[in-house]
Design an enzyme around this catalytic site. Structure first.
Site, PDB file in Angstrom:
ATOM      1  N   ASP A   9      -1.284   6.332   0.667  1.00  0.00           N
ATOM      2  CA  ASP A   9      -1.895   5.053   1.022  1.00  0.00           C
ATOM      3  C   ASP A   9      -0.872   4.081   1.621  1.00  0.00           C
ATOM      4  O   ASP A   9       0.337   4.191   1.387  1.00  0.00           O
ATOM      5  CB  ASP A   9      -2.483   4.383  -0.228  1.00  0.00           C
ATOM      6  CG  ASP A   9      -3.756   5.044  -0.704  1.00  0.00           C
ATOM      7  OD1 ASP A   9      -4.142   6.090  -0.152  1.00  0.00           O
ATOM      8  OD2 ASP A   9      -4.368   4.515  -1.655  1.00  0.00           O
ATOM      9  N   HIS A  62      -8.687   2.352   4.791  1.00  0.00           N
ATOM     10  CA  HIS A  62      -8.224   1.747   3.539  1.00  0.00           C
ATOM     11  C   HIS A  62      -8.256   0.221   3.630  1.00  0.00           C
ATOM     12  O   HIS A  62      -7.390  -0.455   3.077  1.00  0.00           O
ATOM     13  CB  HIS A  62      -6.822   2.245   3.212  1.00  0.00           C
ATOM     14  CG  HIS A  62      -6.359   1.962   1.816  1.00  0.00           C
ATOM     15  ND1 HIS A  62      -7.193   2.052   0.714  1.00  0.00           N
ATOM     16  CD2 HIS A  62      -5.148   1.583   1.328  1.00  0.00           C
ATOM     17  CE1 HIS A  62      -6.508   1.758  -0.377  1.00  0.00           C
ATOM     18  NE2 HIS A  62      -5.268   1.452  -0.040  1.00  0.00           N
ATOM     19  N   HIS A  66      -5.940  -4.936   2.970  1.00  0.00           N
ATOM     20  CA  HIS A  66      -5.501  -4.523   1.639  1.00  0.00           C
ATOM     21  C   HIS A  66      -5.156  -5.750   0.787  1.00  0.00           C
ATOM     22  O   HIS A  66      -4.108  -5.840   0.158  1.00  0.00           O
ATOM     23  CB  HIS A  66      -4.282  -3.596   1.736  1.00  0.00           C
ATOM     24  CG  HIS A  66      -4.002  -2.820   0.478  1.00  0.00           C
ATOM     25  ND1 HIS A  66      -3.276  -3.325  -0.571  1.00  0.00           N
ATOM     26  CD2 HIS A  66      -4.333  -1.560   0.118  1.00  0.00           C
ATOM     27  CE1 HIS A  66      -3.169  -2.417  -1.528  1.00  0.00           C
ATOM     28  NE2 HIS A  66      -3.811  -1.335  -1.137  1.00  0.00           N
ATOM     29  N   HIS A 163       2.313   6.803  -1.884  1.00  0.00           N
ATOM     30  CA  HIS A 163       2.376   5.772  -0.845  1.00  0.00           C
ATOM     31  C   HIS A 163       3.509   6.072   0.147  1.00  0.00           C
ATOM     32  O   HIS A 163       4.661   6.239  -0.289  1.00  0.00           O
ATOM     33  CB  HIS A 163       2.597   4.390  -1.473  1.00  0.00           C
ATOM     34  CG  HIS A 163       1.455   3.966  -2.353  1.00  0.00           C
ATOM     35  ND1 HIS A 163       1.289   4.466  -3.630  1.00  0.00           N
ATOM     36  CD2 HIS A 163       0.421   3.115  -2.127  1.00  0.00           C
ATOM     37  CE1 HIS A 163       0.196   3.939  -4.160  1.00  0.00           C
ATOM     38  NE2 HIS A 163      -0.350   3.130  -3.272  1.00  0.00           N
TER      39      HIS A 163
END
Length: 219
Positions: A9, A62, A66, A163
């Protein structure tokens, strides 16, 4: 040992994503990447997402920024976080994958509001959650032990969130994957069914969507 599905991510990042891609290529592992939409405005980061796709990995949505989890946002703002990111993905998200941001990896009704969930269903997204979050983003040295323990102790297939952000944390990736492979782990690009509340817009049988969606939209 249970199968392991790897996801990454919050990238792409020029100092970390190439390292991740090199490790995955060397080990023959396919993964899924969930970039933050605004990062794809940068040509260098966009090129990294395109490279990941060309090397056989999947790319998903995503959110655009964020920021605050979508379940805590007004209806229109939450939907705009999805549509804005999708516009910047522009051809990268062929599988219509979406992952909400959870605020530290927690799963709960803060993840989505009703408007966001309805949009995902209407637009035939698959909603990809997780069941292993070793917190590599805030503990570059300690996450490998948590990742190894999560797989060793699992009683069902593992969907791990890492990540592609910090090169220091990702410097341990090859060692972790090698250790798991030596212990018999099988890496798969397939998401465990238990981590997919929506599949192509359709609710998974038996999954209570109220676990991940606010009953009412924020105002």
């Amino acid at each position: 040992m249970q199968p392991v599905c790897l996801t990454f991510d919050n990238g792409p990042e020029p100092e970390a994503t190439p390292l991740v891609l090199e490790v995955l290529a060397r080990r023959g592992i396919q993964a899924s990447f969930f970039p933050i939409g605004t990062k794809l405005r940068d040509p260098a980061r966009r090129a990294l997402a395109e490279r990941a796709l060309a090397e056989g990995h999947r790319i998903g949505n995503h959110t655009l920024h964020h920021g605050t989890p979508l379940g805590l946002r007004p209806a229109g703002e939450a939907v705009a976080e999805i549509t804005g990111a999708e516009a910047l993905l522009d051809g990268l998200n062929a599988h219509r994958l979406f992952r909400p941001n959870g605020g530290g990896g927690r799963i709960g009704p803060h993840l989505l509001n009703r408007a966001a969930l309805d949009h995902l269903a209407t637009e035939a997204y698959s909603l990809v959650l997780w069941n292993a979050v070793p917190r590599d983003w805030d503990d570059a040295e300690g996450w490998p032990d948590r990742a190894l323990a999560a797989v060793r102790q699992a009683h069902s297939p593992v969907l791990m969130v890492l990540h592609d952000l910090l090169p220091g944390a990702m410097a341990h990736l090859d060692r972790v994957l090698g250790q798991l492979a030596e212990e018999g782990a099988r890496f798969t690009p397939d998401f465990p069914a238990a981590c997919l509340p929506l599949v192509a817009g359709r609710p998974a049988p038996g999954y209570e969507l109220t676990k991940i969606c606010q009953e009412e939209n924020a105002t």
